[in-house]
Design a protein around this motif. Structure first.
Motif, PDB file in Angstrom:
ATOM      1  N   PHE A  18       0.831  -1.200   0.000  1.00 26.31           N
ATOM      2  CA  PHE A  18       0.000   0.000   0.000  1.00 26.31           C
ATOM      3  C   PHE A  18       0.873   1.260   0.000  1.00 26.31           C
ATOM      4  CE2 PHE A  18      -2.137   3.396   2.388  1.00 26.31           C
ATOM      5  CZ  PHE A  18      -3.231   3.601   1.559  1.00 26.31           C
ATOM      6  N   VAL A  19       1.930   1.275   0.805  1.00 23.45           N
ATOM      7  CA  VAL A  19       2.821   2.430   0.882  1.00 23.45           C
ATOM      8  C   VAL A  19       3.563   2.607  -0.448  1.00 23.45           C
ATOM      9  CG1 VAL A  19       4.935   3.322   1.983  1.00 23.45           C
ATOM     10  CG2 VAL A  19       3.094   2.391   3.393  1.00 23.45           C
ATOM     11  N   LEU A  20       4.068   1.521  -1.022  1.00 27.13           N
ATOM     12  CA  LEU A  20       4.779   1.617  -2.298  1.00 27.13           C
ATOM     13  C   LEU A  20       3.874   2.137  -3.409  1.00 27.13           C
ATOM     14  CD1 LEU A  20       6.935  -1.644  -2.279  1.00 27.13           C
ATOM     15  CD2 LEU A  20       7.739   0.711  -2.008  1.00 27.13           C
ATOM     16  N   LYS A  21       2.655   1.636  -3.465  1.00 22.53           N
ATOM     17  CA  LYS A  21       1.711   2.093  -4.491  1.00 22.53           C
ATOM     18  C   LYS A  21       1.358   3.565  -4.277  1.00 22.53           C
ATOM     19  CE  LYS A  21      -0.990   1.529  -8.006  1.00 22.53           C
ATOM     20  NZ  LYS A  21      -0.458   1.409  -9.331  1.00 22.53           N
ATOM     21  N   SER A  22       1.176   3.977  -3.025  1.00 18.14           N
ATOM     22  CA  SER A  22       0.860   5.374  -2.717  1.00 18.14           C
ATOM     23  C   SER A  22       2.006   6.294  -3.124  1.00 18.14           C
ATOM     24  CB  SER A  22       0.569   5.533  -1.216  1.00 18.14           C
ATOM     25  OG  SER A  22      -0.546   4.770  -0.856  1.00 18.14           O
ATOM     26  N   VAL A  23       3.239   5.894  -2.825  1.00 15.50           N
ATOM     27  CA  VAL A  23       4.405   6.697  -3.208  1.00 15.50           C
ATOM     28  C   VAL A  23       4.508   6.772  -4.728  1.00 15.50           C
ATOM     29  CG1 VAL A  23       6.937   6.752  -3.173  1.00 15.50           C
ATOM     30  CG2 VAL A  23       5.667   6.290  -1.075  1.00 15.50           C
ATOM     31  N   SER A  24       4.272   5.668  -5.416  1.00 14.84           N
ATOM     32  CA  SER A  24       4.318   5.644  -6.876  1.00 14.84           C
ATOM     33  C   SER A  24       3.284   6.597  -7.481  1.00 14.84           C
ATOM     34  CB  SER A  24       4.078   4.220  -7.379  1.00 14.84           C
ATOM     35  OG  SER A  24       3.975   4.196  -8.770  1.00 14.84           O
ATOM     36  N   LEU A  25       2.060   6.553  -6.985  1.00 20.31           N
ATOM     37  CA  LEU A  25       1.022   7.445  -7.490  1.00 20.31           C
ATOM     38  C   LEU A  25       1.349   8.901  -7.198  1.00 20.31           C
ATOM     39  CD1 LEU A  25      -2.210   5.425  -6.579  1.00 20.31           C
ATOM     40  CD2 LEU A  25      -1.329   5.898  -8.865  1.00 20.31           C
ATOM     41  N   ILE A  30       3.375  14.365  -8.984  1.00 20.86           N
ATOM     42  CA  ILE A  30       4.337  15.446  -8.746  1.00 20.86           C
ATOM     43  C   ILE A  30       5.254  15.652  -9.949  1.00 20.86           C
ATOM     44  CG2 ILE A  30       6.331  16.154  -7.346  1.00 20.86           C
ATOM     45  CD1 ILE A  30       4.972  14.692  -4.985  1.00 20.86           C
ATOM     46  N   PHE A  31       5.755  14.568 -10.514  1.00 24.32           N
ATOM     47  CA  PHE A  31       6.750  14.670 -11.578  1.00 24.32           C
ATOM     48  C   PHE A  31       6.188  14.403 -12.965  1.00 24.32           C
ATOM     49  CE2 PHE A  31       9.159  13.470  -7.745  1.00 24.32           C
ATOM     50  CZ  PHE A  31       9.973  14.586  -7.669  1.00 24.32           C
ATOM     51  N   HIS A  32       4.929  14.556 -13.154  1.00 23.28           N
ATOM     52  CA  HIS A  32       4.289  14.314 -14.453  1.00 23.28           C
ATOM     53  C   HIS A  32       4.718  15.390 -15.451  1.00 23.28           C
ATOM     54  CE1 HIS A  32       1.289  13.212 -17.405  1.00 23.28           C
ATOM     55  NE2 HIS A  32       0.897  14.479 -17.456  1.00 23.28           N
ATOM     56  N   SER A  33       5.053  14.984 -16.666  1.00 23.68           N
ATOM     57  CA  SER A  33       5.395  15.946 -17.714  1.00 23.68           C
ATOM     58  C   SER A  33       4.523  15.684 -18.920  1.00 23.68           C
ATOM     59  CB  SER A  33       6.874  15.845 -18.084  1.00 23.68           C
ATOM     60  OG  SER A  33       7.156  14.585 -18.621  1.00 23.68           O
TER      61      SER A  33
END
Length: 193
Positions: A18-25, A30-33
Motif C-alpha cells: 500500500f505504501v509503495l503504491k501510494s508513493v508511486s502514485l 508530482i513529476f508528471h510531464s
C-alpha cells in the motif's frame, strides 16, 4: 500464536505494498510531464530496400543531380540549416577548428587538408593524400549520410535526408569563400560514385 504471526506477516506485506503504491502514485502526480506537441529533434533512420542492388540503383536514378538542385538553391535557407553545424564547425575566414575543421573555403578544397585539424584515418584514406576535393557532388552525398559516404569518419552528424536542405547548405557553404566556386552546369551528366 502461530496464526497471529502469519496474520502480522500478511498485514505487513499488504501495508508495504500500500505504501509503495501510494508513493508511486504521488510521485507520478508530482513529476508528471506533458508530451511535447513537436519533438525537439527527429531521428530518421534509413530503411533498407528489399530489392537488393536493383533497389539501390532505382533509388539512385530518382535522385536529382546536385547541379540541378543548386540552380534553385537558397543560400539564406542554407545559412539557417547551417546553425546545426555550428556546434562543431566554424565558417569564418581564419576561424578556429572546433570538433570539426573550419569550413571557410570548403567547396573545392582538398579533402582532409585544413591546417591544424586532426582528421580520422577514414577521411585521410578517402582523400587519397588530399588529391580528392570537396566537389559539389562529394558534399551533397556526404551531407546526406556522412558515415555511409565515408565509412569510419569521426563526424557524428546523422545527415540531411532532404535533397533541398543539402543543396541549400551547399549553396551557403559556397558563399563562405573570397571567390565562390562557379556552379556546376545543370545540363552536364550527373557524376557517379
Amino acid at each position: 500464536m502461530n496464526s497471529s504471526y502469519v496474520n502480522m506477516g500478511v498485514g505487513a506485506l499488504l501495508a508495504t505494498l500500500f505504501v509503495l503504491k501510494s508513493v508511486s502514485l504521488a510521485s507520478g502526480f508530482i513529476f508528471h510531464s506533458e508530451t511535447p506537441e513537436k519533438p525537439g529533434f527527429a531521428i530518421i533512420a534509413a530503411e533498407e530496400t528489399s530489392g537488393g542492388a536493383g533497389g539501390k540503383e532505382a533509388a539512385a536514378k530518382q535522385e536529382t543531380p546536385i547541379a540541378q538542385l543548386l540552380q534553385k538553391a537558397d543560400a539564406k535557407a542554407g545559412e539557417s540549416i547551417f546553425k546545426k553545424c555550428q556546434a562543431c564547425h566554424d565558417g569564418t575566414k581564419g576561424g578556429p577548428n572546433k570538433v570539426g575543421p573550419d569550413l571557410w573555403g570548403v567547396v573545392d578544397r582538398p579533402i582532409a587538408s585544413h591546417e591544424g585539424f586532426a582528421y580520422s584515418s577514414a577521411m585521410k584514406d578517402f582523400s587519397k593524400g588530399s588529391s580528392e576535393k570537396w566537389t559539389y557532388d562529394h558534399l551533397y552525398h556526404f551531407l546526406e549520410a556522412p558515415k555511409k559516404f565515408i565509412a569510419g569518419t569521426a563526424m557524428g552528424f546523422a545527415g540531411l535526408p532532404k535533397e533541398e536542405d543539402r543543396a541549400n547548405v551547399i549553396a551557403y557553404l559556397r558563399t563562405l569563400a573570397d571567390t565562390p566556386q562557379p556552379l556546376p552546369d545543370a545540363n552536364a551528366p550527373a557524376a557517379t560514385n
